[in-house]
Motif scaffolding. Structure first.
Motif, mmCIF file in Angstrom:
data_model
loop_
_atom_site.group_PDB
_atom_site.id
_atom_site.type_symbol
_atom_site.label_atom_id
_atom_site.label_comp_id
_atom_site.label_asym_id
_atom_site.label_seq_id
_atom_site.Cartn_x
_atom_site.Cartn_y
_atom_site.Cartn_z
ATOM 1 N N ILE A 194 2.966 -0.645 7.787
ATOM 2 C CA ILE A 194 2.676 0.735 7.367
ATOM 3 C C ILE A 194 1.181 1.014 7.405
ATOM 4 O O ILE A 194 0.734 2.026 7.947
ATOM 5 N N VAL B 257 1.968 3.102 0.848
ATOM 6 C CA VAL B 257 2.067 4.500 1.265
ATOM 7 C C VAL B 257 0.792 5.252 0.876
ATOM 8 O O VAL B 257 0.319 6.107 1.621
ATOM 9 N N ASN C 68 4.503 -3.680 4.480
ATOM 10 C CA ASN C 68 3.300 -2.974 4.032
ATOM 11 C C ASN C 68 2.166 -3.099 5.042
ATOM 12 O O ASN C 68 1.418 -2.154 5.264
#
Length: 150
Positions: A61, A132, A58
């Protein structure tokens, strides 16, 4: 039939000026990208660089999307800079820095509005779908700010 392949009289000096401009804009771009990374790192809970180094998905990302959003801003700031080299470098730097500040504030505001706990999300050892959403916010707002510069 004879063809003249002579170069223009100013070809050499134009080439050197172009190379110099590329190098100077490259330095400005790199500086803005570094400032952008540290702005994201500073305003995001946790130490992003350490979390990325640990390979937390994470954090990777969110950091990657933040860097891409900063690149949008830097590219548009440089593209829309003045045609004079000195003025162009100054406007790129100013627009880029302002764009970074607006980007960071906008992303933090959006994260607050969505109530995403970014700190626990980026520190998670496993993929979290919320990362995301944070990444999309970075990219979307980076594009918005970049277009605002133009």
């Amino acid at each position: 039939m004879i063809t003249n392949l002579a170069l223009a009289d100013t070809f050499g000096s134009d080439l050197v000026k172009g190379i110099g401009a590329i190098l100077l804009y490259g330095v400005v771009g790199l500086l803005l990208m570094l400032v952008g990374f540290y702005a994201i790192d500073w305003t995001t809970p946790g130490k992003l660089s350490a979390l990325v180094h640990r390979g937390l998905p994470n954090a990777v990302i969110v950091t990657a999307s933040g860097m891409l959003s900063m690149a949008f801003i830097v590219v548009v700031a440089i593209f829309n800079s003045a045609s004079d080299l000195t003025e162009g470098l100054i406007t790129s730097l100013v627009y880029g820095l302002l764009g970074i500040v607006v980007q960071v504030l906008a992303v933090r505001l959006l994260e607050w509005a969505t109530r995403i706990d970014v700190g626990s999300t980026i520190e998670s050892e496993t993929f979290a779908p919320a990362s995301v959403v944070v990444a999309a916010a970075h990219l979307a707002l980076g594009l918005v700010v970049a277009v605002g510069i133009s």
